[in-house]
Design an enzyme around this catalytic site. Structure first.
Site, PDB file in Angstrom:
ATOM      1  N   GLY A   1      55.823  12.542  16.289  1.00 37.85           N
ATOM      2  CA  GLY A   1      56.701  13.263  15.355  1.00 37.85           C
ATOM      3  C   GLY A   1      58.158  12.960  15.661  1.00 37.85           C
ATOM      4  O   GLY A   1      59.051  13.779  15.403  1.00 37.85           O
TER       5      GLY A   1
ATOM      6  N   LEU B   1      62.652  18.597  14.810  1.00 37.45           N
ATOM      7  CA  LEU B   1      62.636  19.150  16.169  1.00 37.45           C
ATOM      8  C   LEU B   1      63.075  18.094  17.181  1.00 37.45           C
ATOM      9  O   LEU B   1      63.881  18.353  18.072  1.00 37.45           O
ATOM     10  CB  LEU B   1      61.237  19.678  16.512  1.00 37.45           C
ATOM     11  CG  LEU B   1      61.112  20.227  17.927  1.00 37.45           C
ATOM     12  CD1 LEU B   1      61.917  21.509  18.087  1.00 37.45           C
ATOM     13  CD2 LEU B   1      59.661  20.473  18.300  1.00 37.45           C
TER      14      LEU B   1
ATOM     15  N   HIS C   1      57.544  34.512  21.931  1.00 32.55           N
ATOM     16  CA  HIS C   1      58.777  34.892  22.633  1.00 32.55           C
ATOM     17  C   HIS C   1      58.783  36.368  23.064  1.00 32.55           C
ATOM     18  O   HIS C   1      59.140  36.697  24.189  1.00 32.55           O
ATOM     19  CB  HIS C   1      60.007  34.639  21.753  1.00 32.55           C
ATOM     20  CG  HIS C   1      60.034  33.272  21.128  1.00 32.55           C
ATOM     21  ND1 HIS C   1      59.599  32.149  21.779  1.00 32.55           N
ATOM     22  CD2 HIS C   1      60.449  32.848  19.903  1.00 32.55           C
ATOM     23  CE1 HIS C   1      59.754  31.095  20.991  1.00 32.55           C
ATOM     24  NE2 HIS C   1      60.264  31.492  19.842  1.00 32.55           N
TER      25      HIS C   1
END
Ligand code: BG6
Length: 498
Positions: free
Chosen positions: A13, A18, A249
């Protein structure tokens, strides 16, 4: 500091956002700071047709936008780019992985180094399985191929869609890699302020003795964002804030603030404690889900003097979507330390302010001396750990106001990263990528803490599917979220630390 061994990082990717926004800037900063070993190579693997030259140019351009070292010096970049290569590939085509295997073998031979390979999955999750199958079919992790080398896999979130899919994905990964070779990224764990939670708790004698239900009234964990979903609607609308922030998170923050001290501050001991902690989170019944959880979605509103769209009007969002952009919940941890202490968690998009913090509120005074002379409502003591922005820690207490009259007002004692250390904390990705290269898993989720978190979150998602469709939107952009979230905490006689 641990040594970085000569290695090859394969970025699946590599042409995506990202990689350009987070991974390359982190790699370049590590390189410029002199952390790279002599033989370290980066291989981009993605569908976009490019050669090494074009790939390097896209990296150069994005570093100039996203890297803390910008503006990027052309000569420095030219030395860096000699370590960077690109293979135009297909994720579902075994021949691409054979070609990759050949490339790695030729670099290892040329530089007389072992085949130490870090496979970094920075693709959309829909192709994770293809990539793992490709690596498996080309036998890139077999002892025969690796020889003296090692292989590691780095995997981005979302790790699965719910408990079952996370378990399946995990099973697939563990059929090709060993757990000690798997690095599940939760970028919050790379943040200095998050790591400092353990230092604050366990490197100081004064806090830990009061870190329990005898002294603490409740804890709030908030990750509030003023941004919307931007160009990520395709991903976000399927995830919602519960998968996007809560499963990973927020559960990691909850674990760190509440775990017992581990025997050693290393990967296994720390993660064992997290597993124990998450196993002690009280499961929510359907009734609890109705009473202790809130979901919301933003309407139009004003943020920083700017009119913003409602979630349903954002590009790529279906107009009838029921995806939540806000969630709040009250959890209890059933163990000796935390029995009876509520943990309130909330996270949302398009809120009035942007901050991530853990607020620890201490119990009220058992008896107030000053009430007798008319000083009422002395504020509860609190410790506010600000993860971002203005990274630091504040201790709030009451102090006598100057003058002849006796009066008491709340004041803060503040530690701030920038002023104490004269440095801004480095980007989380630099720390995490460094740890992958040196082989330290401490700041990565292990299969069991990840799955327990999914169990809890999946039970809430399933509960929501039974409690009827919400009426969305229900909070204005630029506010602090839906009214129900206030009621969740206000009905216990407490309020959010806004
Ligand atoms: C990501 C989420 O994991 O974390 C995003 O997918 C969110 O939706 C982001 O905005 C928040 O990270 P940070 O580091 O900006 O707090």
């Amino acid at each position: 500091m641990a040594e970085m061994k000569p290695s090859i990082m394969v970025i699946f990717g590599a042409s995506g956002d990202l990689a350009h926004i987070k991974i390359f800037p982190a790699l370049y900063s590590l390189w410029e700071d002199g952390f790279f070993p002599d033989n370290f190579f980066i291989v981009g693997f993605a569908r976009t047709k490019m050669d090494d030259g074009i790939f390097r140019k896209t990296i150069f351009d994005s570093l100039n936008v996203n890297c803390r070292k910008k503006p990027i010096d052309e000569d420095e970049f030219s030395s860096f780019s000699k370590h960077v290569f690109y293979l135009t590939s297909k994720y579902d085509d075994d021949s691409s992985y054979h070609e990759l295997g050949g490339f790695i073998a030729s670099k290892a031979k040329e530089y007389n180094m072992p085949k130490n390979v870090l496979y970094y999955l920075s693709t959309p999750p829909s192709v994770y399985i293809n990539v793992i199958n490709g690596i498996e079919n080309a036998k890139l992790t077999s002892d025969e191929y690796k020889g003296e080398g090692f292989s590691r896999i780095v995997i981005e979130k979302p790790f699965g869609y719910d408990y079952e899919s996370a378990k399946k994905l995990n099973g697939k990964i563990l059929s090709v890699f060993k757990e000690e070779e798997v690095y599940r990224i939760d970028h919050y764990l790379g943040k200095e302020t998050v790591q400092n939670i353990l230092a604050f708790r366990f490197a100081n004698a004064i806090f830990e003795p009061i870190w329990n239900n005898k002294f603490i009234d409740h804890i709030q964990i908030s990750a509030l964002e003023s941004i919307g979903v931007g160009f990520r609607a395709g991903y976000f609308d399927k995830a919602g804030i519960i998968r996007d922030m809560m499963q990973n998170h927020m559960m990691q923050l909850l674990s760190l603030v509440a775990i017992e001290p581990p025997p050693l501050p290393d990967a296994d001991d720390l993660r064992n404690e997290k597993v124990k902690l998450l196993k002690s989170v009280r499961p929510l019944s359907l009734n609890d889900i109705k009473n202790y959880t809130v979901r919301g979605q933003y309407d139009r509103g004003i943020i920083g003097n700017k009119q913003v769209l409602s979630y349903k009007e954002e590009e790529g969002v279906p107009p009838d979507t029921l995806t939540e952009t806000y969630a709040a919940m009250k959890l209890f941890i059933d163990n000796y330390r935390w029995a009876g202490v509520p943990f309130y968690l909330r996270s949302g998009k398009r809120l009035k302010i942007h901050k991530t913090e853990i607020a620890i509120f201490f119990k009220k005074l058992p008896y107030s001396l000053f009430a007798k002379i008319g000083i009422e409502n002395i504020k509860q003591n609190s410790i506010i750990i600000t993860i971002q922005p203005n990274e630091g820690i504040a201790i709030n207490f009451g102090a006598k106001t100057p003058g002849f009259k006796l009066d008491i007002e709340p004041v803060n004692m503040v530690f701030n990263y920038k002023s104490s250390f004269k440095l801004s904390p480095p980007d989380a990705y630099e720390r995490l990528i460094y740890d992958v290269i040196v082989g330290d898993q401490t700041l990565f989720a292990r299969y069991d803490d990840m799955l327990i978190a999914w169990q809890l979150i999946t039970s809430i998602i399933n509960g929501w599917s039974k409690t009827g469709n919400p009426i969305f939107p229900d909070y204005e952009a630029g506010s602090f979220g839906p009214k129900e979230a206030d009621s969740l905490i206000n009905s216990d006689g407490r309020s959010w630390n806004n």
